[in-house]
Scaffold this motif. Structure first.
Motif, PDB file in Angstrom:
ATOM      1  N   GLN A   1       6.253  -2.395  -9.890  1.00 50.86           N
ATOM      2  CA  GLN A   1       6.808  -1.956  -8.608  1.00 50.86           C
ATOM      3  C   GLN A   1       7.998  -1.024  -8.811  1.00 50.86           C
ATOM      4  O   GLN A   1       8.247  -0.134  -8.004  1.00 50.86           O
TER       5      GLN A   1
ATOM      6  N   ILE B   1      -4.277  -0.248  -3.431  1.00 49.20           N
ATOM      7  CA  ILE B   1      -3.914  -1.365  -2.548  1.00 49.20           C
ATOM      8  C   ILE B   1      -2.839  -2.220  -3.214  1.00 49.20           C
ATOM      9  O   ILE B   1      -1.876  -2.638  -2.578  1.00 49.20           O
ATOM     10  N   ALA B   2      -3.024  -2.454  -4.523  1.00 47.01           N
ATOM     11  CA  ALA B   2      -2.045  -3.268  -5.256  1.00 47.01           C
ATOM     12  C   ALA B   2      -0.669  -2.622  -5.186  1.00 47.01           C
ATOM     13  O   ALA B   2       0.346  -3.305  -5.046  1.00 47.01           O
TER      14      ALA B   2
ATOM     15  N   GLY C   1       1.779  -3.900   2.534  1.00 46.15           N
ATOM     16  CA  GLY C   1       0.524  -3.177   2.675  1.00 46.15           C
ATOM     17  C   GLY C   1      -0.715  -4.051   2.712  1.00 46.15           C
ATOM     18  O   GLY C   1      -1.784  -3.579   3.069  1.00 46.15           O
ATOM     19  N   LEU C   2      -0.584  -5.321   2.370  1.00 44.48           N
ATOM     20  CA  LEU C   2      -1.770  -6.174   2.312  1.00 44.48           C
ATOM     21  C   LEU C   2      -2.333  -6.465   3.687  1.00 44.48           C
ATOM     22  O   LEU C   2      -3.496  -6.788   3.832  1.00 44.48           O
ATOM     23  N   ARG C   3      -1.498  -6.377   4.706  1.00 46.86           N
ATOM     24  CA  ARG C   3      -1.962  -6.727   6.044  1.00 46.86           C
ATOM     25  C   ARG C   3      -2.829  -5.632   6.643  1.00 46.86           C
ATOM     26  O   ARG C   3      -3.705  -5.885   7.440  1.00 46.86           O
TER      27      ARG C   3
ATOM     28  N   ASP D   1       1.071  -3.460  -2.027  1.00 44.57           N
ATOM     29  CA  ASP D   1       1.625  -4.816  -1.921  1.00 44.57           C
ATOM     30  C   ASP D   1       3.115  -4.721  -2.245  1.00 44.57           C
ATOM     31  O   ASP D   1       3.546  -3.875  -3.002  1.00 44.57           O
ATOM     32  N   GLY D   2       3.886  -5.607  -1.646  1.00 44.22           N
ATOM     33  CA  GLY D   2       5.332  -5.509  -1.847  1.00 44.22           C
ATOM     34  C   GLY D   2       5.956  -4.621  -0.794  1.00 44.22           C
ATOM     35  O   GLY D   2       7.121  -4.723  -0.482  1.00 44.22           O
TER      36      GLY D   2
END
Lengths: 251, 313
Positions: free
Chosen positions: A79, A106-107, A114-116, A110-111
């Motif tokens: 990250q 996508i990964a 973005g996963l939603r 995350d943080g």
């Protein structure tokens, strides 16, 4: 010269009584391409594993963009902007080439919550396809990764590391497992797009032709320590390097 | 394999329409079978979702029972009969349990996850069996439910319950399809395939696993609530390992190709079970076993792969 992007000071890693790396003090500068050479067990991958947070150093510090990241985790360092590729390609074999790249995108989201959100947006698909084109993987985008030859897998592994514009990319033996007459061509295919993004590159390599051709600077490791560090041609012509590193490389 | 065509609202509306129309032509016993299969199918869907992330839950019946008992206890003991409140309570209770257990279990994989989830579900089974005030092994009956103050009378009740179950099941499947196209849904397969690489790409496999556990618990709670309404009865068998094993069976039988597949799979299982029971009262489990063996050997990707194959050809 501008401030270094990565600074390690007196890094040491012990596994019980075995010293895998010690006194590793190294500075990487933005935009440079650096090769790490050394025979097996010299501490090259241990160094990469410590920088990316996979291994916790026994002592010493790692600073990335001025921030202390010693003992961080692979997720945190990713990250922060450090990505790596692997000696044995680490990809998702059941998925297609494009899907692998989408996972990487996508990964990276995350943080940032973005996963939603919907994962397969048109914009993201386009970025994914563009990345594949830049790395010469466009024609394979819909092929399941498991069926592809080793060289293509390694290229994909590197392309995935380049997603989301990391500041520092560490390539662990990018050409291992690739036949010797294809090595240079493969390096050209991956280095050019990586350099186009101004990323700082460090790659571990055993083939001195490739080191000479692609790295401005080379660091030679020997028995867990830095034996030499400087412009590639100078390092490769040093007596100690010729004796301990290059002589033992193909063993 | 990742599917990009999950987002097809018209398909789900068509499925709902078919369910509603077919429902009025089926003999009542068969329609009731379909209705319970819809409710149970939601639990199997929850199991199938977790399988995408490499997690085999052998105790999904836990959430099924929690949903069922939430509806049952509120209706039979607290006197709340409004179906909307009851089902919201069912989903809420199971989701909270999913969050608590998810925090605990999301760090485990493979056999450890399977056994721990089984263990927790059997703890609930043990508690329910011992609870005399909840009817112990017999469970208890649930009074008819009401719709915003209207309690359907005997004549229309089966129809109303069927429509309720069909509508809510399809909506839940659609919501699940949405989840599958979100980042958290898409990363499930990456967790199953290569967790370390996922970490190295900056994502948290544990978070992805946690989310899928919670989503599955919510689905299963709704399934349990709908079953409690449909049958007017709950008992501890809902969280017994045999029930949970059945959901795993269906998830494997159906495959992971679609959110609707586990629902169809559950219906087929119920049909096979009914006819096998009829044909061979003493050997029906053997017939089920042979069906399972045939599916694993011939269709390792599940029944849905038959449809997929045709579409590709």
């Amino acid at each position: 010269m501008s401030d270094p992007i990565l600074v390690t000071e007196n890094l040491e890693k012990r596994f019980g009584g075995v010293v895998a790396a010690s006194e590793i003090s190294l500075s990487l500068y933005p935009g440079e391409t650096l090769a790490v050479i050394g025979s097996n067990g010299a501490g090259k991958t241990t160094f990469v594993n410590m920088v990316t947070g996979y291994l916790k150093p026994s002592s010493g510090t790692i600073r990335f963009r001025g921030r202390d990241i010693t003992g961080s985790s692979p997720r945190k360092t990713a990250q922060a902007g450090i990505r790596r590729s692997f000696q044995i390609s680490q990809i998702f074999p059941q998925l297609t080439v494009l899907e692998n790249v989408m996972i990487a995108e996508i990964a990276a989201a995350d943080g940032k919550g973005g996963l939603r959100r919907a994962a397969l947006t048109d914009a993201r698909m386009q970025t994914g396809r563009a990345v594949l084109d830049r790395f010469g993987l466009g024609q394979h985008s819909d092929t399941a990764v498991g069926t592809l030859p080793q060289g293509i897998k390694k290229q994909l592994d590197i392309a995935m590391a380049a997603i989301n514009d990391p500041a520092l990319i560490l390539l662990d033996e990018p050409t291992s497992g690739v036949s010797s007459d294809e090595k240079i061509e493969m390096m050209e295919r991956v280095i050019a797009p990586l350099k186009a993004d101004d990323a700082t590159l460090l790659f571990i390599e055993h083939d001195m032709d490739i080191v000479t051709r692609f790295a401005e600077r080379t660091v030679a490791f020997y028995e867990g320590k830095i034996l030499a560090d400087g412009p590639t041609r100078e390092v490769l012509s040093e007596d100690d390097v010729r004796k301990y590193v290059i002589g033992g490389v193909h063993a | 394999m990742m599917k990009t065509d999950f987002r097809r609202e018209p398909l789900y509306i068509a499925i709902l329409a078919v369910l509603l129309i077919v429902g009025f032509f089926l003999p009542s016993w068969l329609r009731f079978l379909l209705q319970t299969a819809l409710a149970g199918g939601l639990v199997a869907l929850g199991v199938a979702l977790q399988m995408r992330a490499g997690l085999v839950n052998f105790g999904q019946g836990l959430y099924y029972a929690l949903g069922g008992y939430a509806v049952g206890m509120l209706a039979a003991q607290a006197g709340i009969t409004d179906i909307f409140i009851l089902l919201i309570a069912a989903v809420l209770v199971s989701t909270v349990a999913g969050i608590v257990l998810g925090l605990l279990l999301s760090r485990y994989r493979e056999i450890f996850y399977a056994m721990l989830s089984l263990a927790v579900s059997m703890i609930l089974y043990g508690l329910l069996v011992k609870a005399a005030w909840l009817g112990s092994t017999d469970g208890f009956n649930i009074p008819p439910v009401s719709y915003l103050g209207w309690t359907p009378d005997r004549a229309v009740r089966p129809d109303i319950y069927y429509v309720t179950t069909a509508v809510l099941t399809v909506i839940a499947c659609l919501a699940t399809a949405r989840y599958l196209t979100s980042g958290a849904g898409m990363l499930c397969e990456a967790v199953a395939e290569n967790e370390i690489r996922l970490e190295y790409l900056g994502a948290s496999p544990r978070k992805v696993a946690f989310i899928v556990i919670v989503v599955a618990s919510a689905l299963s709670g709704l399934g349990g609530g709908l079953l409690a309404m449909s049958t007017g009865h709950v008992d501890p068998l809902m969280t017994n390992w045999t029930t949970s094993g059945g959901f795993v069976f269906v998830a494997l039988l159906a495959g992971r190709g679609s959110t609707i597949a586990p629902v169809i799979g559950f219906f087929l299982l119920e049909l096979v079970r009914t006819y096998a029971l009829d044909l061979a009262p003493n050997a029906w489990q053997m017939i089920l076993g042979l069906v399972m063996l045939a599916v694993i050997l011939l269709l390792p990707e599940g029944l849905w792969s038959l449809i997929e194959r045709r579409r590709k050809a």
